[in-house]
Design a protein around this motif. Sequence first.
Motif, short mmCIF file in Angstrom:
data_model
loop_
_atom_site.label_atom_id
_atom_site.label_comp_id
_atom_site.label_asym_id
_atom_site.label_seq_id
_atom_site.Cartn_x
_atom_site.Cartn_y
_atom_site.Cartn_z
N VAL A 39 0.85 -1.18 0.00
CA VAL A 39 0.00 0.00 0.00
C VAL A 39 0.89 1.23 0.00
O VAL A 39 1.85 1.30 0.77
CB VAL A 39 -0.92 0.00 1.24
CG1 VAL A 39 -1.75 1.27 1.29
CG2 VAL A 39 -1.83 -1.23 1.24
N THR A 40 0.59 2.18 -0.88
CA THR A 40 1.34 3.43 -0.94
C THR A 40 0.37 4.59 -0.79
O THR A 40 -0.60 4.70 -1.55
CB THR A 40 2.10 3.55 -2.28
OG1 THR A 40 2.96 2.43 -2.43
CG2 THR A 40 2.92 4.83 -2.33
N ALA A 41 0.63 5.45 0.20
CA ALA A 41 -0.23 6.60 0.45
C ALA A 41 0.28 7.81 -0.32
O ALA A 41 1.48 8.01 -0.45
CB ALA A 41 -0.24 6.92 1.94
N TRP A 42 -0.65 8.63 -0.83
CA TRP A 42 -0.26 9.92 -1.38
C TRP A 42 0.36 10.72 -0.23
O TRP A 42 0.02 10.54 0.93
CB TRP A 42 -1.45 10.66 -1.97
CG TRP A 42 -2.23 9.92 -3.03
CD1 TRP A 42 -3.58 9.79 -3.09
CD2 TRP A 42 -1.72 9.23 -4.18
NE1 TRP A 42 -3.94 9.04 -4.18
CE2 TRP A 42 -2.82 8.69 -4.88
CE3 TRP A 42 -0.44 8.99 -4.69
CZ2 TRP A 42 -2.69 7.95 -6.05
CZ3 TRP A 42 -0.30 8.24 -5.85
CH2 TRP A 42 -1.41 7.74 -6.53
N SER A 43 1.30 11.61 -0.54
CA SER A 43 2.10 12.28 0.49
C SER A 43 1.29 12.99 1.56
O SER A 43 1.69 13.04 2.72
CB SER A 43 3.09 13.25 -0.15
OG SER A 43 2.38 14.24 -0.87
N ASP A 44 0.13 13.53 1.21
CA ASP A 44 -0.69 14.25 2.20
C ASP A 44 -1.78 13.37 2.81
O ASP A 44 -2.66 13.87 3.51
CB ASP A 44 -1.30 15.50 1.57
CG ASP A 44 -2.15 15.19 0.34
OD1 ASP A 44 -2.01 14.08 -0.23
OD2 ASP A 44 -2.94 16.06 -0.06
N MET A 45 -1.73 12.06 2.56
CA MET A 45 -2.78 11.17 3.02
C MET A 45 -2.27 10.03 3.92
O MET A 45 -2.98 9.06 4.14
CB MET A 45 -3.51 10.54 1.81
CG MET A 45 -4.31 11.53 1.01
SD MET A 45 -5.69 12.09 2.01
CE MET A 45 -6.39 13.33 0.98
N VAL A 46 -1.07 10.16 4.43
CA VAL A 46 -0.48 9.07 5.21
C VAL A 46 -1.32 8.73 6.43
O VAL A 46 -1.64 7.56 6.68
CB VAL A 46 0.99 9.39 5.60
CG1 VAL A 46 1.52 8.36 6.57
CG2 VAL A 46 1.86 9.46 4.35
N PHE A 79 8.16 0.50 5.12
CA PHE A 79 9.53 0.26 4.66
C PHE A 79 10.10 1.44 3.89
O PHE A 79 11.27 1.43 3.52
CB PHE A 79 9.62 -1.03 3.83
CG PHE A 79 8.80 -1.02 2.57
CD1 PHE A 79 9.35 -0.58 1.38
CD2 PHE A 79 7.49 -1.45 2.58
CE1 PHE A 79 8.61 -0.55 0.22
CE2 PHE A 79 6.74 -1.43 1.42
CZ PHE A 79 7.29 -0.98 0.24
N ALA A 80 9.29 2.45 3.65
CA ALA A 80 9.71 3.69 3.00
C ALA A 80 8.63 4.72 3.32
O ALA A 80 7.53 4.35 3.75
CB ALA A 80 9.83 3.49 1.48
N PRO A 81 8.91 6.01 3.14
CA PRO A 81 7.88 7.01 3.45
C PRO A 81 6.57 6.75 2.70
O PRO A 81 6.54 6.69 1.48
CB PRO A 81 8.53 8.32 2.99
CG PRO A 81 10.00 8.06 3.11
CD PRO A 81 10.17 6.61 2.71
N GLY A 82 5.51 6.54 3.46
CA GLY A 82 4.19 6.32 2.88
C GLY A 82 3.97 4.97 2.24
O GLY A 82 2.95 4.74 1.60
#
Length: 195
Positions: A39-46, A79-82
């Motif tokens: 799963v990867t979150a958009w930067s402003d949606m973490v 494991f990485a930002p977002g």
Amino acid sequence: MAERQSSIGKAYVPGDHGNAAAGIGVTLRERKGLSIIQVTAWSDMVSSMLTAIGSATGLALQNKPGLGRVAGEKSVFGFAPGRYFVVSATPELETRLRSAISPELGTMIDLTHGRTVIRVSGPRSEWILSKLFAIDFSEHAFPVGYGRATLHHDIHANIQRIDDETFDLYVFRTFARSFWLTLGHAAEEVGYRVE
């Protein structure tokens, strides 16, 4: 659904191996029957993404680097930002996540058929993994539940600490047999058991 064939193949030899005279230092096994979703979150949606993952899995998460939680056969780790791995022994994991995660929050991809999960456990697990990866495996630097993304030469691995003596390693299926053999060589000096 039929169980998929192990990517480790004939290299998976159950029993005790290496220098087991002083006991077994680590136990190795392949974890099967898991669903693995990235799963990867958009930067402003973490924060909203973490809430959605918690809603789908029952695992409450805090927004901090390396975050992670483990509850039985379910786990989540960053494991990485977002970016997060969400893992469960239930085949409906992707469906549950898709119902909780809207496209406005980010993206998700099923990695179940692209990864092999190797569990390394035992009193010498930190020692063995430190021989292969240039990261600190001590519990103060790598707490229970947390995850890391790293490399062993050209083999990428995502690693999550499950408890005091247990780690799950996620490697690409195409490298799983080679990495399994490398892990066995690294564990020979302390004795290892394949279950």
